[in-house]
Design an enzyme around this catalytic site. Structure first.
Site, PDB file in Angstrom:
ATOM      1  CG  ASN A  12      -1.661   1.262   1.453  1.00  0.00           C
ATOM      2  OD1 ASN A  12      -1.767   2.082   0.540  1.00  0.00           O
ATOM      3  ND2 ASN A  12      -2.208   1.447   2.651  1.00  0.00           N
ATOM      4  CD1 TRP A  13       3.890   1.094  -2.539  1.00  0.00           C
ATOM      5  CD2 TRP A  13       4.039   2.147  -4.525  1.00  0.00           C
ATOM      6  NE1 TRP A  13       4.814   0.422  -3.306  1.00  0.00           N
ATOM      7  CE2 TRP A  13       4.933   1.044  -4.526  1.00  0.00           C
ATOM      8  CE3 TRP A  13       3.961   2.939  -5.664  1.00  0.00           C
ATOM      9  CZ2 TRP A  13       5.739   0.737  -5.613  1.00  0.00           C
ATOM     10  CZ3 TRP A  13       4.767   2.634  -6.758  1.00  0.00           C
ATOM     11  CH2 TRP A  13       5.640   1.542  -6.732  1.00  0.00           C
ATOM     12  CE  LYS A  14      -0.020   3.367   4.715  1.00  0.00           C
ATOM     13  NZ  LYS A  14       0.104   3.495   6.145  1.00  0.00           N
ATOM     14  CG  HIS A  99      -5.707   2.361   5.242  1.00  0.00           C
ATOM     15  ND1 HIS A  99      -5.244   3.292   6.137  1.00  0.00           N
ATOM     16  CD2 HIS A  99      -4.728   1.431   5.124  1.00  0.00           C
ATOM     17  CE1 HIS A  99      -4.034   2.934   6.537  1.00  0.00           C
ATOM     18  NE2 HIS A  99      -3.694   1.810   5.929  1.00  0.00           N
ATOM     19  CD  GLU A 101      -2.632   5.804   6.734  1.00  0.00           C
ATOM     20  OE1 GLU A 101      -2.616   5.811   5.494  1.00  0.00           O
ATOM     21  OE2 GLU A 101      -1.734   5.279   7.437  1.00  0.00           O
ATOM     22  CD  GLU A 169      -3.523  -2.143   7.433  1.00  0.00           C
ATOM     23  OE1 GLU A 169      -2.409  -2.387   6.964  1.00  0.00           O
ATOM     24  OE2 GLU A 169      -4.175  -1.118   7.140  1.00  0.00           O
ATOM     25  N   GLY A 175       2.793   2.328  10.735  1.00  0.00           N
ATOM     26  CA  GLY A 175       3.839   3.334  10.572  1.00  0.00           C
ATOM     27  C   GLY A 175       4.601   3.678  11.844  1.00  0.00           C
ATOM     28  CB  SER A 214       5.145  -1.828  12.035  1.00  0.00           C
ATOM     29  OG  SER A 214       4.821  -0.468  12.292  1.00  0.00           O
ATOM     30  N   GLY A 235       2.789  -1.116   4.275  1.00  0.00           N
ATOM     31  CA  GLY A 235       2.913   0.287   3.881  1.00  0.00           C
ATOM     32  C   GLY A 235       4.367   0.640   3.610  1.00  0.00           C
ATOM     33  N   GLY A 236       5.019   1.238   4.609  1.00  0.00           N
ATOM     34  CA  GLY A 236       6.372   1.777   4.440  1.00  0.00           C
ATOM     35  C   GLY A 236       7.351   0.835   3.763  1.00  0.00           C
TER      36      GLY A 236
HETATM   37  P1  PGA Z   1       2.917   0.330   7.568  1.00  0.00           P
HETATM   38  O1  PGA Z   1       1.445   0.602   6.954  1.00  0.00           O
HETATM   39  O2  PGA Z   1       3.371  -0.991   7.021  1.00  0.00           O
HETATM   40  O3  PGA Z   1       3.747   1.496   7.089  1.00  0.00           O
HETATM   41  O4  PGA Z   1       2.758   0.281   9.046  1.00  0.00           O
HETATM   42  C1  PGA Z   1       0.525  -0.438   6.801  1.00  0.00           C
HETATM   43  C2  PGA Z   1      -0.771   0.086   6.258  1.00  0.00           C
HETATM   44  O5  PGA Z   1      -1.200   1.181   6.660  1.00  0.00           O
HETATM   45  O6  PGA Z   1      -1.401  -0.558   5.409  1.00  0.00           O
END
Ligand code: PGA
Length: 253
Positions: A12-14, A99, A101, A169, A175, A214, A235-236
């Site tokens: 997930n590149w956001k 998500h 966010e 999640e 993150g 994470s 994500g990251g």
């Molecule tokens: P993260 O993000 O791996 O950077 O913690 C995961 C996500 O929000 O899907």
């Protein structure tokens, strides 16, 4: 659209990545076929601006693509939004909905997420429905009830055709470098699995459950070998081929 793999790794590149990021996607795509031979499916959900190009660049490699959101309606006067049919047209296979966010930044309720998931299924996409408790909710002992209510409220009532994926999640793990204990991940995934079987029978048992928050090359192996953890939403660590492929290699060992 059915997906039937032992493990699903979704990046997930956001809101990260411009044209130069396509090179990272190509490097990830180069590993997708050998991953498939071990029943591991790789996917990347880039920002909407890159979806069509990324899908074209990686077509035929075995890497699947997806979007990070869609509108519940198929088309219409909704400035700035993207429909599930548009995601499909841009080569997408998945769409992430709900998500944390988006639930936080855009006030998305489970009812709205449910309507987006329904739109995705109708367009022939696989929705990845995200759920997860905040740190305060976990401290208050409410993690399971919050997550199961999100699962209950976010899956379309009529789900019977196609495939969907749930990503657990914990908000406090996204993150932050913090990860729940293996026991807590196992307990939550078992609880989600049971609730899906109770509601949808064998179809519920086939819903893949991802862990997200994470995930990296160091912790992937321990997390992804737990029962009912069918993959990861990353994500990251998915922003570079190096970071994402370390996760792949950790679970291939
Ligand atoms: P993260 O993000 O791996 O950077 O913690 C995961 C996500 O929000 O899907």
């Amino acid at each position: 659209m059915e997906i039937n793999v032992a493990k699903l790794l979704v990046g997930n590149w956001k809101m990260n990545g411009v044209s130069t990021a396509l090179g990272e996607a190509s490097l990830i795509a180069a590993a997708a076929k050998s991953a498939q031979s071990q029943a591991i499916q790789l996917a990347i959900c880039p920002p909407a601006t890159l979806l069509a190009r990324l899908s074209e660049t990686t077509a035929g490699t075995g890497l699947l693509t997806g979007a990070q959101d869609c509108h519940p309606k198929a088309f219409g006067a909704h400035t700035g939004d993207i429909s599930a049919a548009m995601v499909k047209d841009a080569g997408g296979h998945f769409v992430i909905v709900g998500h944390s966010e988006r639930r936080a930044d855009h006030g998305e309720s489970s009812a709205l997420v449910q309507s987006k998931a329904q739109a995705a299924l109708e367009a022939g996409l696989v929705p990845i429905i995200c759920v997860g408790e905040t740190g305060a909710e976990r401290k208050a002992g409410q993690a399971e009830s919050i997550v199961l209510a999100q699962v209950q409220g976010s899956i379309p009532e009529t789900f019977s055709d196609g495939a969907l994926v749930i990503a657990y999640e914990p908000v406090w793990a996204i993150g932050t470098g913090l990860v729940p204990s293996a026991g807590d991940v196992l307990a939550m995934h078992e609880a989600i699995h049971r609730s899906l079987v109770d509601r949808f029978g064998a179809k519920g048992a086939s819903i893949q459950l991802l862990y997200g928050g994470s995930v990296n090359g160091q912790n992937a192996r321990d997390l992804l070998h737990l029962a009912h953890v069918d993959g990861a939403l990353v994500g990251g660590a998915s922003l570079t081929a190096d970071g994402f492929l370390k996760i792949l290699h950790a679970i291939q060992e």
